[in-house]
Design a protein around this motif. Structure first.
Motif, PDB file in Angstrom:
ATOM      1  N   MET A 123      29.392 -13.947  43.777  1.00  0.00           N
ATOM      2  CA  MET A 123      28.565 -12.953  43.091  1.00  0.00           C
ATOM      3  C   MET A 123      28.408 -11.731  43.985  1.00  0.00           C
ATOM      4  SD  MET A 123      25.673 -15.339  41.269  1.00  0.00           S
ATOM      5  CE  MET A 123      25.204 -16.128  42.794  1.00  0.00           C
ATOM      6  N   PRO A 124      29.482 -11.008  44.230  1.00  0.00           N
ATOM      7  CA  PRO A 124      29.408  -9.892  45.180  1.00  0.00           C
ATOM      8  C   PRO A 124      28.688  -8.684  44.601  1.00  0.00           C
ATOM      9  CG  PRO A 124      31.563  -9.934  44.163  1.00  0.00           C
ATOM     10  CD  PRO A 124      30.841 -11.154  43.664  1.00  0.00           C
ATOM     11  N   THR A 125      28.097  -7.908  45.494  1.00  0.00           N
ATOM     12  CA  THR A 125      27.582  -6.593  45.145  1.00  0.00           C
ATOM     13  C   THR A 125      28.653  -5.581  45.524  1.00  0.00           C
ATOM     14  OG1 THR A 125      25.287  -7.251  45.498  1.00  0.00           O
ATOM     15  CG2 THR A 125      25.780  -4.893  45.572  1.00  0.00           C
ATOM     16  N   VAL A 126      29.040  -4.749  44.551  1.00  0.00           N
ATOM     17  CA  VAL A 126      30.157  -3.820  44.723  1.00  0.00           C
ATOM     18  C   VAL A 126      29.641  -2.400  44.602  1.00  0.00           C
ATOM     19  CG1 VAL A 126      32.383  -3.058  43.797  1.00  0.00           C
ATOM     20  CG2 VAL A 126      31.792  -5.497  43.794  1.00  0.00           C
ATOM     21  N   LEU A 127      30.093  -1.525  45.506  1.00  0.00           N
ATOM     22  CA  LEU A 127      29.769  -0.097  45.435  1.00  0.00           C
ATOM     23  C   LEU A 127      31.036   0.677  45.095  1.00  0.00           C
ATOM     24  CD1 LEU A 127      27.707   2.253  45.928  1.00  0.00           C
ATOM     25  CD2 LEU A 127      28.638   2.369  48.255  1.00  0.00           C
ATOM     26  N   LEU A 128      30.947   1.516  44.090  1.00  0.00           N
ATOM     27  CA  LEU A 128      32.064   2.384  43.710  1.00  0.00           C
ATOM     28  C   LEU A 128      31.709   3.824  44.032  1.00  0.00           C
ATOM     29  CD1 LEU A 128      34.769   2.997  42.284  1.00  0.00           C
ATOM     30  CD2 LEU A 128      33.507   3.041  40.109  1.00  0.00           C
ATOM     31  N   THR A 129      32.460   4.442  44.936  1.00  0.00           N
ATOM     32  CA  THR A 129      32.315   5.867  45.197  1.00  0.00           C
ATOM     33  C   THR A 129      33.343   6.621  44.360  1.00  0.00           C
ATOM     34  OG1 THR A 129      33.906   5.994  47.010  1.00  0.00           O
ATOM     35  CG2 THR A 129      31.668   5.296  47.566  1.00  0.00           C
ATOM     36  N   GLY A 130      33.116   7.914  44.167  1.00  0.00           N
ATOM     37  CA  GLY A 130      34.024   8.676  43.322  1.00  0.00           C
ATOM     38  C   GLY A 130      33.929   8.261  41.868  1.00  0.00           C
ATOM     39  N   ALA A 131      32.783   7.764  41.469  1.00  0.00           N
ATOM     40  CA  ALA A 131      32.614   7.212  40.122  1.00  0.00           C
ATOM     41  C   ALA A 131      32.705   8.269  39.030  1.00  0.00           C
ATOM     42  CB  ALA A 131      31.273   6.484  40.015  1.00  0.00           C
ATOM     43  N   THR A 132      32.488   9.535  39.378  1.00  0.00           N
ATOM     44  CA  THR A 132      32.566  10.596  38.371  1.00  0.00           C
ATOM     45  C   THR A 132      33.949  11.230  38.305  1.00  0.00           C
ATOM     46  OG1 THR A 132      31.739  12.228  39.967  1.00  0.00           O
ATOM     47  CG2 THR A 132      30.106  11.127  38.574  1.00  0.00           C
ATOM     48  N   GLY A 133      34.862  10.782  39.152  1.00  0.00           N
ATOM     49  CA  GLY A 133      36.231  11.284  39.106  1.00  0.00           C
ATOM     50  C   GLY A 133      37.048  10.587  38.023  1.00  0.00           C
ATOM     51  N   TYR A 134      38.297  11.018  37.886  1.00  0.00           N
ATOM     52  CA  TYR A 134      39.139  10.471  36.821  1.00  0.00           C
ATOM     53  C   TYR A 134      39.430   8.985  37.023  1.00  0.00           C
ATOM     54  CZ  TYR A 134      43.179   9.789  33.773  1.00  0.00           C
ATOM     55  OH  TYR A 134      44.050   9.310  32.825  1.00  0.00           O
ATOM     56  N   VAL A 135      39.932   8.621  38.186  1.00  0.00           N
ATOM     57  CA  VAL A 135      40.240   7.211  38.435  1.00  0.00           C
ATOM     58  C   VAL A 135      38.954   6.385  38.476  1.00  0.00           C
ATOM     59  CG1 VAL A 135      41.273   5.563  40.038  1.00  0.00           C
ATOM     60  CG2 VAL A 135      42.367   7.766  39.654  1.00  0.00           C
TER      61      VAL A 135
END
Length: 299
Positions: free
Chosen positions: A1-13
């Motif tokens: 049950m990992p906690t994941v951080l996504l950076t660049g979330a407002t970009g295309y990819v």
């Protein structure tokens, strides 16, 4: 049950990847956080938590990374910013994020870079490799996803290609028109990034590309076919500097001016998959024609 951080979330990819990661978090009982400089919950998929932070200044990183096990690093300047020194901004952001991730105990960082050799002449591609090196110094499991040109409606490289084919019946091009690359569909990039969340057996470089090498000349021809247009007449000249190339690209494409020069510089580099990715990661990439048709349809 990992906690994941996504950076660049407002970009295309990042915007395409976020729903996949949110679905995985929901299925596993984990948590997905989206790092945004200007938080906008409307941009987040259901179940994701938006956190405020800035990788360049370091503001909010400690709080955003607290308890995070896996982080996606999809940040790059690509010529944006008032001073034009995207290398310095990307270097500062990578160093700051790497240190913050180490302090928070993040075990895995997945970074999306470019598929080019270590001796690339493009400042943009060299900067991508430098970011990978800096991030890799701080985490136990570092994955450097090296992708060729991404084909998708929101890809600046594809927007440039589409505009050139759509607006110019003929063009004069330098030697880069014959440079080979393995363009890859956005869905395949997103699929590979999503799979790598849980592939702890995979670290280091992961090379992503389409099923076959294509020259930029051939890509223009196939794009014209998909658009239902006559293939442009292309005259190759022995000398045409990247500066001059970028000037005429700026005139006929909608791509942001600050992005054009780094993109044009990168056209001189072969981007070929030398080492196929591990099984289960991009096993059956879409061909170029299918990727272009999907991009033309808004994907």
């Amino acid at each position: 049950m990992p906690t994941v951080l996504l950076t660049g979330a407002t970009g295309y990819v990042g915007g395409r990847l976020a729903p996949h990661l949110a679905g995985a978090a929901d299925a596993s009982g984990g948590e997905l956080r989206l790092l945004m400089r200007r938080p906008d919950p409307a941009l987040a998929p259901a179940g994701a938590r938006v956190v405020q932070g800035d990788a360049v200044s370091g503001e909010g990183l400690a709080e955003a990374l607290d308890g995070v096990e896996i982080a996606y690093y999809l940040i790059h300047s690509m010529g944006r910013g008032g001073d034009g020194d995207f290398e310095a901004r990307d270097r500062a952001a990578a160093e700051g994020f790497g240190r913050a991730a180490a302090r928070a105990g993040v075990r895995r960082v997945i970074y999306l870079g470019g598929l080019a050799g270590d001796d690339a002449s493009s400042a943009h591609l060299r900067s991508r490799d430098e970011v990978a090196r800096l991030l890799g110094e701080h985490v136990e499991e570092f994955v450097h996803v090296r992708a060729a040109m991404v084909i998708g409606a929101g890809s600046a490289s594809f927007q440039m290609l589409r505009a050139l084919v759509g607006r110019l019946p003929a063009m004069i091009c330098p030697r880069w028109i014959e440079t080979r690359t393995q363009p890859i569909a956005i869905d395949d990039v997103v699929g590979a990034l999503s799979v790598l969340r849980d592939r702890r057996d995979v670290t280091g470089d992961v090379e992503l590309g389409g099923p076959e090498p294509l020259s930029y000349r051939r890509m223009m021809e196939l794009t014209a076919d998909a658009m239902g247009r006559r293939r442009p007449a292309i005259v190759r000249v022995p000398v045409l500097s990247p500066r001059l190339s970028s000037y005429w690209v700026q005139l006929v494409t909608p791509v942001e001016r600050a992005l054009v020069r780094p993109l044009v510089d990168g056209l001189r580099e072969e981007m070929l998959v030398r080492t196929p990715p591990p099984l289960g990661v991009n096993d059956e990439p879409r061909d170029f024609g299918a990727a272009v048709r999907a991009a033309l349809g808004g994907r």
